[in-house]
Design a protein around this motif. Structure first.
Motif, PDB file in Angstrom:
ATOM      1  N   LEU A  88       0.832  -1.197   0.000  1.00  0.00           N
ATOM      2  CA  LEU A  88       0.000   0.000   0.000  1.00  0.00           C
ATOM      3  C   LEU A  88       0.871   1.252   0.000  1.00  0.00           C
ATOM      4  O   LEU A  88       0.860   2.049   0.905  1.00  0.00           O
ATOM      5  CB  LEU A  88      -0.944  -0.005   1.206  1.00  0.00           C
ATOM      6  CG  LEU A  88      -1.867  -1.209   1.275  1.00  0.00           C
ATOM      7  CD1 LEU A  88      -2.780  -1.106   2.483  1.00  0.00           C
ATOM      8  CD2 LEU A  88      -2.692  -1.338   0.013  1.00  0.00           C
ATOM      9  N   ASN A  89       1.670   1.370  -1.053  1.00  0.00           N
ATOM     10  CA  ASN A  89       2.568   2.517  -1.193  1.00  0.00           C
ATOM     11  C   ASN A  89       2.314   3.136  -2.560  1.00  0.00           C
ATOM     12  O   ASN A  89       2.840   2.688  -3.558  1.00  0.00           O
ATOM     13  CB  ASN A  89       4.018   2.067  -1.068  1.00  0.00           C
ATOM     14  CG  ASN A  89       4.981   3.225  -1.177  1.00  0.00           C
ATOM     15  OD1 ASN A  89       4.578   4.377  -1.195  1.00  0.00           O
ATOM     16  ND2 ASN A  89       6.264   2.925  -1.263  1.00  0.00           N
ATOM     17  N   PHE A 120      -9.391  -0.392  -1.309  1.00  0.00           N
ATOM     18  CA  PHE A 120      -9.737  -1.583  -0.557  1.00  0.00           C
ATOM     19  C   PHE A 120     -10.773  -1.295   0.521  1.00  0.00           C
ATOM     20  O   PHE A 120     -11.406  -2.202   1.037  1.00  0.00           O
ATOM     21  CB  PHE A 120      -8.488  -2.206   0.090  1.00  0.00           C
ATOM     22  CG  PHE A 120      -7.597  -2.892  -0.896  1.00  0.00           C
ATOM     23  CD1 PHE A 120      -8.024  -4.000  -1.583  1.00  0.00           C
ATOM     24  CD2 PHE A 120      -6.319  -2.420  -1.135  1.00  0.00           C
ATOM     25  CE1 PHE A 120      -7.206  -4.637  -2.499  1.00  0.00           C
ATOM     26  CE2 PHE A 120      -5.486  -3.048  -2.039  1.00  0.00           C
ATOM     27  CZ  PHE A 120      -5.935  -4.169  -2.719  1.00  0.00           C
ATOM     28  N   SER A 121     -10.927  -0.033   0.904  1.00  0.00           N
ATOM     29  CA  SER A 121     -11.855   0.286   1.984  1.00  0.00           C
ATOM     30  C   SER A 121     -13.275   0.557   1.484  1.00  0.00           C
ATOM     31  O   SER A 121     -14.174   0.804   2.266  1.00  0.00           O
ATOM     32  CB  SER A 121     -11.358   1.511   2.766  1.00  0.00           C
ATOM     33  OG  SER A 121     -11.461   2.683   1.982  1.00  0.00           O
ATOM     34  N   PHE A 139       0.743   1.696  10.564  1.00  0.00           N
ATOM     35  CA  PHE A 139      -0.596   1.270  10.185  1.00  0.00           C
ATOM     36  C   PHE A 139      -0.535   0.089   9.225  1.00  0.00           C
ATOM     37  O   PHE A 139       0.326   0.023   8.354  1.00  0.00           O
ATOM     38  CB  PHE A 139      -1.357   2.413   9.512  1.00  0.00           C
ATOM     39  CG  PHE A 139      -2.005   3.372  10.467  1.00  0.00           C
ATOM     40  CD1 PHE A 139      -3.246   3.094  11.022  1.00  0.00           C
ATOM     41  CD2 PHE A 139      -1.365   4.551  10.816  1.00  0.00           C
ATOM     42  CE1 PHE A 139      -3.846   3.978  11.896  1.00  0.00           C
ATOM     43  CE2 PHE A 139      -1.967   5.449  11.688  1.00  0.00           C
ATOM     44  CZ  PHE A 139      -3.209   5.157  12.239  1.00  0.00           C
ATOM     45  N   GLN A 140      -1.475  -0.821   9.417  1.00  0.00           N
ATOM     46  CA  GLN A 140      -1.650  -1.932   8.499  1.00  0.00           C
ATOM     47  C   GLN A 140      -3.128  -2.035   8.152  1.00  0.00           C
ATOM     48  O   GLN A 140      -3.980  -1.843   9.016  1.00  0.00           O
ATOM     49  CB  GLN A 140      -1.182  -3.251   9.113  1.00  0.00           C
ATOM     50  CG  GLN A 140       0.305  -3.299   9.426  1.00  0.00           C
ATOM     51  CD  GLN A 140       0.704  -4.600  10.108  1.00  0.00           C
ATOM     52  OE1 GLN A 140      -0.021  -5.098  10.957  1.00  0.00           O
ATOM     53  NE2 GLN A 140       1.837  -5.147   9.740  1.00  0.00           N
ATOM     54  N   ILE A 141      -3.416  -2.321   6.894  1.00  0.00           N
ATOM     55  CA  ILE A 141      -4.791  -2.551   6.471  1.00  0.00           C
ATOM     56  C   ILE A 141      -4.879  -3.971   5.942  1.00  0.00           C
ATOM     57  O   ILE A 141      -4.249  -4.312   4.947  1.00  0.00           O
ATOM     58  CB  ILE A 141      -5.225  -1.540   5.395  1.00  0.00           C
ATOM     59  CG1 ILE A 141      -5.173  -0.117   5.964  1.00  0.00           C
ATOM     60  CG2 ILE A 141      -6.637  -1.858   4.892  1.00  0.00           C
ATOM     61  CD1 ILE A 141      -5.563   0.953   4.971  1.00  0.00           C
ATOM     62  N   ILE A 160      -5.908  -2.362  10.856  1.00  0.00           N
ATOM     63  CA  ILE A 160      -7.284  -2.066  10.483  1.00  0.00           C
ATOM     64  C   ILE A 160      -7.836  -3.261   9.715  1.00  0.00           C
ATOM     65  O   ILE A 160      -7.310  -3.635   8.668  1.00  0.00           O
ATOM     66  CB  ILE A 160      -7.359  -0.791   9.623  1.00  0.00           C
ATOM     67  CG1 ILE A 160      -6.860   0.412  10.438  1.00  0.00           C
ATOM     68  CG2 ILE A 160      -8.772  -0.557   9.109  1.00  0.00           C
ATOM     69  CD1 ILE A 160      -6.746   1.682   9.624  1.00  0.00           C
ATOM     70  N   ILE A 161      -8.877  -3.866  10.256  1.00  0.00           N
ATOM     71  CA  ILE A 161      -9.514  -5.014   9.621  1.00  0.00           C
ATOM     72  C   ILE A 161     -10.788  -4.528   8.945  1.00  0.00           C
ATOM     73  O   ILE A 161     -11.662  -3.961   9.594  1.00  0.00           O
ATOM     74  CB  ILE A 161      -9.839  -6.116  10.651  1.00  0.00           C
ATOM     75  CG1 ILE A 161      -8.596  -6.467  11.480  1.00  0.00           C
ATOM     76  CG2 ILE A 161     -10.403  -7.350   9.945  1.00  0.00           C
ATOM     77  CD1 ILE A 161      -7.425  -6.969  10.676  1.00  0.00           C
TER      78      ILE A 161
END
Length: 201
Positions: free
Chosen positions: A50-51, A71-72, A134-136, A177-178
């Motif tokens: 996610l860059n 993705f959100s 942060f991770q998604i 973040i799930i």
């Protein structure tokens, strides 16, 4: 529809990152298959998925959503996705292509309630002190947390994991973040008994 979004995202970010190092590194042969008899430790350099070094201009129902995380977006509310290749500059920001997303007529869109990652942290995790990563859905985000936006209504839960190495003077918070996907909801409902979860309004 989820598969369509994933396919679009793979095309969009394919030129923006590399998961593994190609070619040769001293002492490492990347192309050789792994085996139990390996005598050396392989080192692979990777970049977060996610860059968005090359970012698309994302339009939702005609409105430009700056630095939107595709993705959100809830895939159940999407009617169509169209991609237009070609660089464009908007407000001194260069985009390498345009993505047009149209939502379904019966989908409540007014507009998608986006929030930056830092504002998300301030809203739900104000007690956290120190550096965060942060991770998604288990993918690290390597963008400006003030500008990286997510759909707040499509977040299932937030997991905080603390890491501390006193000798190295390191203290980090991993904020995972799930998102609300069928798979994530199923996993959450089948979680091991004894896990403690708190809801914050």
């Amino acid at each position: 529809m989820r598969k369509i979004i994933l396919s679009i995202m793979l095309l969009v970010i394919a030129a923006s990152y590399s998961q593994t190092l190609t070619g040769k590194v001293p002492g490492v042969n990347i192309s050789k298959p792994y085996s139990m008899n390996d005598s050396i430790i392989r080192v692979v350099y990777s970049k977060p998925r996610l860059n968005f070094t090359k970012k698309p201009a994302v339009y939702i129902n005609g409105t430009l959503m700056k630095k939107m995380n595709l993705f959100s977006i809830n895939p159940n509310g999407i009617e169509s996705i169209n991609v237009e290749k070609g660089e464009i500059e908007i407000d001194n920001i260069k985009y390498h292509e345009k993505i047009f997303i149209k939502t379904k007529d019966n989908y409540n869109f007014s507009p998608i309630p986006v929030i930056s990652l830092n504002n998300l942290k301030a809203k739900y995790l104000s007690s956290l002190k120190g550096s965060v990563i942060f991770q998604i859905d288990n993918e690290q985000v390597a963008s400006d947390y003030d500008e990286y936006l997510v759909n707040e209504k499509n977040i299932l839960k937030i997991i905080v994991e603390d890491f501390e190495n006193k000798k190295e003077k390191l203290k980090l918070h991993f904020i995972k973040i799930i998102l609300k996907t069928e798979e994530n909801i199923k996993k959450a409902n089948n979680r091991i008994r004894g896990d403690k979860e708190a809801s914050v309004n």
